[in-house]
Design a protein around this motif. Structure first.
Motif: not given
Length: 187
Positions: A117-146
């Motif tokens: 039931s634990m995540a595999t390396k591929d699962d972790l790689a997909r999650m990392a890619t998803t998190l990077r995308g989410d972080i980039e969106q937050v950074q863009l939103r913070l830049d526009s707010i700034d």
């Protein structure tokens, strides 16, 4: 008993002699029956057979040399007391026993089903890619707010500066009011 042995280590087979051949023996042995009585013939044959059997079973010098060599080889392979002192003692094994996991310890550990039931390396790689995308969106939103806040802050600072100027003009004749504004009194 007479031994009739020729120069080639063999006996002539005649009616008066008994020839005994042995594959392990180096020479053939012959027994002359000329002197034996018929009643003693069986006894002599029994004794001759027993002697030959004993001779076949006895060790030769070559056998003893082989055995001595084997014993020396075994002696070289056997451990001495000094050799045994290099091995673990009972105290070492008792200390090691405290460090070894028991069946109960192993039972408390995760099983294959738990690990499935634990995540595999591929699962972790997909999650990392998803998190990077989410972080980039937050950074863009913070830049526009700034940028939006920066523009508004500029407007607020301009408005505050104007209000100070208007207040200064209104209270310039009252020095105690100027102190409230933080301006030194003229005068």
């Amino acid at each position: 008993m007479n031994n009739n042995i020729s120069s080639q280590n063999s006996c002539k087979s005649t009616e008066k002699s008994v020839v005994r051949s042995n594959a392990d023996a180096q020479e053939d042995t012959c027994y002359d029956n000329a002197m034996a009585e018929p009643a003693n013939n069986n006894l002599i044959n029994f004794i001759a057979t027993t002697v030959e059997t004993m001779r076949d079973q006895m060790a030769t010098k070559d056998d003893l040399v082989k055995m001595a060599t084997s014993i020396e080889t075994l002696r070289d392979q056997m451990a001495t007391k000094e050799d045994l002192t290099r091995f673990a003692t009972r105290e070492d094994l008792a200390a090691l026993k405290d460090q070894i996991a028991t069946k109960e310890d192993l039972a408390r550990m995760a099983t294959k089903d738990d690990l499935a039931s634990m995540a595999t390396k591929d699962d972790l790689a997909r999650m990392a890619t998803t998190l990077r995308g989410d972080i980039e969106q937050v950074q863009l939103r913070l830049d526009s707010i700034d940028r939006a806040l920066g523009a508004r802050m500029g407007l607020v600072e301009t408005d505050i500066s104007r209000l100070r100027s208007v207040l200064y003009l209104l209270v310039k004749d009252k020095p105690e009011m100027l102190r409230l504004l933080g301006q030194p009194s003229s005068g």
